[in-house]
Scaffold this active site. Sequence first.
Site, PDB file in Angstrom:
ATOM      1  N   ASP A 236       0.838  -1.202   0.000  1.00  0.00           N
ATOM      2  CA  ASP A 236       0.000   0.000   0.000  1.00  0.00           C
ATOM      3  C   ASP A 236       0.879   1.261   0.000  1.00  0.00           C
ATOM      4  OD1 ASP A 236      -2.044   1.787   0.384  1.00  0.00           O
ATOM      5  OD2 ASP A 236      -2.869   0.823   2.176  1.00  0.00           O
TER       6      ASP A 236
ATOM      7  N   ASP B   8     -10.645   4.113  -1.196  1.00  0.00           N
ATOM      8  CA  ASP B   8     -11.222   3.117  -0.284  1.00  0.00           C
ATOM      9  C   ASP B   8     -12.754   3.060  -0.374  1.00  0.00           C
ATOM     10  OD1 ASP B   8      -8.623   2.977   0.459  1.00  0.00           O
ATOM     11  OD2 ASP B   8      -8.971   3.250   2.605  1.00  0.00           O
TER      12      ASP B   8
HETATM   13  C1  GLA Z   1      -5.373   2.336   2.861  1.00  0.00           C
HETATM   14  C2  GLA Z   1      -5.912   1.190   1.996  1.00  0.00           C
HETATM   15  C3  GLA Z   1      -6.947   0.408   2.787  1.00  0.00           C
HETATM   16  C4  GLA Z   1      -6.331  -0.125   4.073  1.00  0.00           C
HETATM   17  C5  GLA Z   1      -5.725   1.014   4.882  1.00  0.00           C
HETATM   18  C6  GLA Z   1      -4.914   0.496   6.068  1.00  0.00           C
HETATM   19  O1  GLA Z   1      -6.356   3.283   3.130  1.00  0.00           O
HETATM   20  O2  GLA Z   1      -6.448   1.683   0.800  1.00  0.00           O
HETATM   21  O3  GLA Z   1      -7.448  -0.664   2.005  1.00  0.00           O
HETATM   22  O4  GLA Z   1      -5.347  -1.061   3.745  1.00  0.00           O
HETATM   23  O5  GLA Z   1      -4.852   1.816   4.094  1.00  0.00           O
HETATM   24  O6  GLA Z   1      -4.273   1.508   6.759  1.00  0.00           O
END
Ligand code: GLA
Length: 394
Positions: free
Chosen positions: A149, A219
């Site tokens: 990520d 998200d």
């Molecule tokens: C980002 C990702 C999420 C999750 C969070 C965890 O926002 O897009 O899917 O993994 O980080 O901190």
Amino acid sequence: MRFHVKVFWLCLVVLLSISPLLAQSSPLAATPPMGWNSWNHFAGKVTDADVRAAADAIVASGMRDAGYIYVNIDDTWEGQRDAQGNIQSNSKFPDMKALADYVHSKGLKLGIYSSPGPKTCAGYEGSYGHEQQDANTYAKWDIDYLKYDLCSYTRIMKQESNGDHEKAWMMMQQVYEKMHQALLNTHRPIVFSLCQYGWDAVWSWGPKVGGNLWRTTGDISDNYRSMTMIGFSQAGLSKYAAPGHWNDPDMLEVGNGRMSPDEYRTHMSLWAMLAAPLLAGNDLSKMDDTTKSILMNKEVIAVDQDPRGVQGDRLHATGPFEVWMKPLSGGAKAVALFNRSGYAYPITVHFSDIDFRGSVHVHDLWAHKDLGTLQNSYTAVVPSHGVVMLRLSE
Ligand code: GLA
């Protein structure tokens, strides 16, 4: 030693030394990965016990047998590095290898999470400068899946590119390629999940940096607006998906409680039409029958997992009424009639629109019912925010 005995031993040694390579040549993520991820429900609170409970529930509920295999720990498992720089899990995860052994003993696979930046999105230790060391640790723990990520690496991109956007995007690709190589070097098959929110049209370069899947959006949240904004915005991306390489419109919210059953059926149907990874994001130890019937609709899962691996796409939209089609192996086609309006409405699929000219056998994948052999078209009254999903064959 006799000659044929020598040849036998030589062959054995050669076979053993190339076996990791053979294992790697079998395609990873030949169909979209299915499983569970801790983030949508547990977020920063997830513990070893929650992950074990999820593994138990995947088996007990029948989800494993329906295809949900990966049990993925998202952010907040990370502890400090030891004196040699090796990443350690924090007190919520006392023994990652033991957890992997437990998950594997259930016939499941274990996923983990990190960032190419110094910190993860939740502020925990990232892999920046420790890529190979972390990949080695994951392999040592017997990890099967890594979600990587972007998070704080954006800061490094900004600092080092001095406003040169091209350079910043190039750095982003390079840092994903770096972890890809590190994973390959471990000789353990580890699914590589890119998470950088779809920036710089990741679908056009994701396969090049070893991505088995790549997030195409920001998200998801557990509401109809968020889910549909993400899901329906995937129109046009079908040509970038193929076995081993999938567009990822984010994890499922089915069962988290803030959408109606019709809305969750829309969520599951749309993700299946998109050949999206199906990563449940709810508390699996507390599922009601409706949630189970949605997550474990085997006919809908079969559309997602169809071995031909062609992503579906929008055929047409008339205002809030949308018709999507996904080609399946054997010449059949999945068709979904989506009603995004606030009232029930009849939606029609014309068979000529999907290049079917003769009599068409129509099967309803949510009613689990054959609707007969029809000519020309089929019309269904679709509930508000709902879906009718069909399998059509000539
Ligand atoms: C980002 C990702 C999420 C999750 C969070 C965890 O926002 O897009 O899917 O993994 O980080 O901190």
